[in-house]
Design an enzyme around this catalytic site. Structure first.
Site, PDB file in Angstrom:
ATOM      1  N   GLY A  32      58.336  23.484   3.820  1.00  0.00           N
ATOM      2  CA  GLY A  32      58.170  22.579   5.122  1.00  0.00           C
ATOM      3  C   GLY A  32      57.373  21.313   5.126  1.00  0.00           C
ATOM      4  O   GLY A  32      56.378  21.605   5.610  1.00  0.00           O
ATOM      5  N   GLY A  37      55.468  16.825  10.290  1.00  0.00           N
ATOM      6  CA  GLY A  37      54.819  18.192  10.207  1.00  0.00           C
ATOM      7  C   GLY A  37      53.441  18.420   9.857  1.00  0.00           C
ATOM      8  O   GLY A  37      52.997  17.539   8.853  1.00  0.00           O
ATOM      9  N   GLY A  39      53.005  20.662   7.164  1.00  0.00           N
ATOM     10  CA  GLY A  39      52.925  20.652   5.848  1.00  0.00           C
ATOM     11  C   GLY A  39      53.066  19.290   4.997  1.00  0.00           C
ATOM     12  O   GLY A  39      52.236  19.150   4.126  1.00  0.00           O
ATOM     13  N   SER A 161      48.967  31.968  12.300  1.00  0.00           N
ATOM     14  CA  SER A 161      48.260  31.334  13.074  1.00  0.00           C
ATOM     15  C   SER A 161      47.398  32.231  13.868  1.00  0.00           C
ATOM     16  O   SER A 161      47.440  33.558  13.719  1.00  0.00           O
ATOM     17  CB  SER A 161      49.609  31.350  14.159  1.00  0.00           C
ATOM     18  N   TYR A 188      57.352  34.965  17.426  1.00  0.00           N
ATOM     19  CA  TYR A 188      56.418  34.205  16.868  1.00  0.00           C
ATOM     20  C   TYR A 188      54.961  34.791  16.339  1.00  0.00           C
ATOM     21  O   TYR A 188      54.705  34.881  15.015  1.00  0.00           O
ATOM     22  CB  TYR A 188      55.865  33.003  17.331  1.00  0.00           C
TER      23      TYR A 188
END
Length: 317
Positions: A32, A37, A39, A161, A188
């Protein structure tokens, strides 16, 4: 050798520079890595020192954009693109076969990619898309690369997260998703809780031969400029304002550069060697904010077994 104490404001470049000796010559694979982003923030900082940096994405032209951006900054960097869609078992198997054919060892595997946080969508393998891309795909990819990882006593880093703290595993719907019980934020949180459980189980089941860590990178605005389903979901709950700006009253935000820091610490900080299964925030191990469900070995074992059943393969060492 002494190393600095990092802060929430430490950047990916600062952490990479502190561990330049540890990164030097290593082969690192990070998933990713689109240029806008999280990453990519970690990848570009590691590229300066790594022996080989393998970056992935679902679309070849997007991966090439990232390769070009890294090479523009670090012309001597050794960067290799790899097409990988973690929401597809077939794509995962193909990519893993390609990596296993590389002559280079694999020292660090970083699971950073994540699916859109939006309406209920089934993957091509009939799984809920967030659970598929954020947990099941990484599980299968790691399983297929395990011999290579074991050969180099690798670290595996799973970008979770802080939202995992609100997560619960809906065991009844993992293999048989139910649109009627789905909410994007709950999906999520569940996937990110699975990330923490996976890191713990991978370390334990490998007898510590693979050191796996999970982490909270901080709240980073990667979606407002692009729009999309994640942005819409977060705007609906006030994390972004009606005007589309990050809500600084609700969330303490990090920049992309700051957000990429903890991933690098998890991958290379020698001070955490032997502490696999731990959870990091602000580039250091923490026990604050961890979901109590993530501390129960029975949950990690059950998730491991269920995931094996979903992919149809036993993950053994």
């Amino acid at each position: 050798m002494s190393f600095p104490t990092f802060t929430p404001r430490s950047t990916a470049d600062e952490v990479a520079a502190a561990f330049a000796e540890q990164i030097s010559g290593k082969t690192v694979l990070i998933t990713g890595t689109s240029v806008t982003g999280l990453g990519f923030s970690s990848a570009r900082a590691m590229a300066k020192y790594a022996g080989l940096l393998i970056i992935t994405g679902r679309r070849p032209h997007k991966i090439q954009e990232a390769v070009d951006a890294i090479k523009a900054e670090h012309p001597s960097a050794n960067v290799r693109p790899l097409t990988l869609d973690l929401g597809s078992f077939a794509s995962v198997r193909k990519a893993a076969a390609e990596v296993n054919a590389y002559p280079e060892p694999l020292h660090v595997l970083i699971h950073n990619a994540a699916a859109e946080m939006g309406p209920f969508v089934l993957s091509e393998d009939k799984l809920e898309s967030q659970f598929a891309s954020d947990h099941v795909g990484p599980f299968l990819f790691t399983k297929l690369l395990a011999p290579k990882l074991l050969a180099s006593s690798a670290r595996v880093v799973v970008v979770s997260s802080g939202a995992h703290a609100q997560g619960t595993i809906d065991w009844a719907t993992l293999a048989a998703p139910d649109a009627s019980t789905y909410h994007p934020l709950a999906g999520y949180a569940q996937a990110k809780l699975a990330n923490v459980l996976f890191a713990k189980a991978l370390t334990a089941r490998s007898g510590g031969r693979i050191q796996a860590f999970s982490l909270h990178p901080g709240a980073i605005d990667t979606s407002s400029a692009a729009g999309g389903e994640t942005f819409k979901t977060l705007q609906a709950v006030g994390i972004f304002t009606p005007e589309g700006k990050p809500n600084t009253e609700m969330v303490q935000w990090k920049t992309l550069a700051e957000g990429g820091a903890t991933t690098i610490a998890a991958a290379f900080d020698p001070r955490i060697e032997g502490k696999g299964g731990a959870y990091l925030e602000d580039s250091a191990i923490t026990e604050q904010g961890i979901n109590p469900a993530a501390l129960e070995p029975a949950n990690a074992d059950k998730l491991w077994t269920v995931t094996e059943e979903i992919v149809g393969e036993k993950f053994t060492f």
